[in-house]
Scaffold this active site. Sequence first.
Site, short mmCIF file in Angstrom:
data_model
loop_
_atom_site.label_atom_id
_atom_site.label_comp_id
_atom_site.label_asym_id
_atom_site.label_seq_id
_atom_site.Cartn_x
_atom_site.Cartn_y
_atom_site.Cartn_z
CB SER A 113 -1.67 -1.59 6.15
OG SER A 113 -1.58 -2.26 4.94
CG HIS A 114 2.40 -2.77 4.72
ND1 HIS A 114 1.44 -1.81 4.47
CD2 HIS A 114 3.58 -2.12 4.68
CE1 HIS A 114 2.02 -0.65 4.27
NE2 HIS A 114 3.32 -0.81 4.40
CE LYS A 126 -8.58 2.29 5.75
NZ LYS A 126 -8.28 1.74 4.44
CG ASP A 277 -2.19 -6.14 3.58
OD1 ASP A 277 -3.25 -6.74 3.35
OD2 ASP A 277 -2.13 -4.90 3.70
CG ASP A 279 -5.34 -3.82 6.00
OD1 ASP A 279 -4.29 -4.22 5.47
OD2 ASP A 279 -5.89 -2.74 5.68
CG ASP A 281 -5.60 -3.30 2.19
OD1 ASP A 281 -4.53 -3.87 2.47
OD2 ASP A 281 -5.85 -2.12 2.53
NE ARG A 282 0.00 -2.67 1.24
CZ ARG A 282 1.12 -1.97 1.20
NH1 ARG A 282 2.25 -2.56 0.90
NH2 ARG A 282 1.12 -0.69 1.48
CD GLU A 364 4.10 1.30 -5.56
OE1 GLU A 364 4.91 0.42 -5.28
OE2 GLU A 364 3.59 2.07 -4.71
CE LYS A 376 -3.76 -1.51 -0.49
NZ LYS A 376 -3.90 -0.20 0.15
C1 G16 Z 1 -1.61 2.39 1.77
C2 G16 Z 1 -2.54 3.05 0.81
C3 G16 Z 1 -2.11 2.77 -0.60
C4 G16 Z 1 -0.66 3.19 -0.80
C5 G16 Z 1 0.22 2.52 0.24
C6 G16 Z 1 1.63 3.02 0.21
O1 G16 Z 1 -1.73 1.01 1.65
O2 G16 Z 1 -3.86 2.58 0.98
O3 G16 Z 1 -2.96 3.46 -1.46
O4 G16 Z 1 -0.23 2.86 -2.08
O5 G16 Z 1 -0.29 2.77 1.52
O6 G16 Z 1 1.63 4.39 0.54
P1 G16 Z 1 2.97 5.15 0.84
O7 G16 Z 1 3.80 5.00 -0.41
O8 G16 Z 1 2.55 6.57 1.08
O9 G16 Z 1 3.64 4.50 2.01
P2 G16 Z 1 -1.96 0.10 2.92
O10 G16 Z 1 -2.05 -1.29 2.39
O11 G16 Z 1 -0.74 0.36 3.77
O12 G16 Z 1 -3.21 0.62 3.54
#
Ligand code: G16
Length: 543
Positions: A113-114, A126, A277, A279, A281-282, A364, A376
């Site tokens: 992801s990010h 994943k 981000d 991938d 999704d953000r 958030e 997302k």
């Molecule tokens: C992932 C999850 C999200 C979550 C985020 C932060 O996002 O898909 O649902 O809100 O991580 O999670 P944490 O607070 O446990 O670090 P992404 O965009 O990283 O796949």
Amino acid sequence: MEILTIETQPIDGQKPGTSGLRKKTRTFMAPHYLENFIQAIWDGIGGVAGKTLVLGGDGRYFSPQAAQVILRMAAASGAKRVIVGQGALLSTPAASNLIRTRKTDGGIILSASHNPGGIDEDFGVKFNTPNGGPAAEDVTGRIFAATKTITAYKIAEAQDADLSSLGEHAMGDMVVEVVDPVADYADLMEQLFDFDAIRGMIAGGFRICFDAMHAVTGPYAKEVLENRLGAKAGSVKNAIPKPDFGGGHPDPNPIWAKELMEIMHADDAPDFGAASDGDGDRNMIMGPGTYVSPSDSLAVLAANAHRAPAYANGLAGVARSMPTSRALDAVAEKKKLDCYETPTGWKFFGNLLDAGKITLCGEESAGTGSNHVREKDGLWAVLLWLNILASTGKGVVELLHDHWAEYGRNFYSRHDFEGIENDKADAMFDALTLKIEDIAGESFAGRKVIAADDFTYHDPVDGSVAEHQGIRIMFENGGRVVYRLSGTGTVGATLRVYLEDVSDAADAKDRDAQDALSDMIAAAHEIARIEHHTGRTEPDVRA
Ligand code: G16
């Protein structure tokens, strides 16, 4: 094609977190590490013989090699077909869409992801289930259990599949189908939104800046915003995906999307700014001189979604993750919509979406989405914003201020304390868990606590229960502090402190969020004794 059975042993720590397994890239590159985890996925889902899977990711370092290993392991275990994005690229929402529309048995997304990419940075794997969404806890539990008992994995001896050319290729009896990663997704967006209205707005001089942050959304945003909607060439910046994301963090927030922040704060700022981000999704949304917090963005989208064709008949209901601000709840109350509160992690929205209880949901952490896929979706959020702006004729800032005037403003911020030693973080949470038992009635920073708990989620669809999802402290007059540990980091523990306070004062639009939250910040430090346990007085990130 010869199939090898390689002996192996369980490797510690292969427990999927908030969103799959994320580790340092070198960890994934170590002997057997990736292979063990992939075999555990196959075992956790009852094998892949005769099945069709989707495969792709954000293109980060090690993705091409990992994709070939996964293909050889799918072939060795009898998979019928793997649909792969060209170059092993697929944004997370595009992968979710393909899993659903091609009626597959699920898919594997290669992304952290990010988190930054590179040999010394992060990698991730994943598994998404046939509904297109991240595997729920029962599935990840079975995968984790399989990682602990594994003794061997199967892998085919085969040439690398050619992932650069579209079409079908054979790997033994398995078909590797290489598809255009963008086309189906772009078509889906065109069905959901009023492209004519957005095109008209852009033709009328509305200017957009989209920062793809050298990550996977570049080709998607170019196709949709520039080619199909007519935004000026160059409206999409940093559009070519790079294995190390150009050395940056592909994290769309005011700190990492610095280039976009500067552009949107300049005198001649475009009308609309956005970023996505690693991938895809953000999302991050900006107006001239103004950053829209993800929680506010979710609330604005829920209040105005009916302006887009896909949601013209209204929403079935809405949901947010527990730490997300309750700005959404204010919209739901006024519009008489059911509003669900889930633990952090997109996987918890899956049942609500599948059961038709909600249409729109968000978090958030810069994630917003709807029932069009089961992830997302960054570009989707951008297009819904554009559709709303085109239909109301308002600018981002005007729309946001009007929203606050109507629903009140929920001041909100997340403070992250990164790289804390695990035992210190655990000690802090142990002390906090004891403290909240009789905290109601006490005051901190002049604010009285009315309730506190350790959040437990009861899934209304399948009755499953998720415990210990974050500690919530509720104050008089709508203040709230939430503490939890991140499930996506790769080094030590990251403490997340979520701060919220509510105001319907006439001057609420002019206040700085950090300033408005000063009581909650002071109370949060005092209650958890953050400095005592971690030595930290200031967060690393204020999101
Ligand atoms: C992932 C999850 C999200 C979550 C985020 C932060 O996002 O898909 O649902 O809100 O991580 O999670 P944490 O607070 O446990 O670090 P992404 O965009 O990283 O796949």
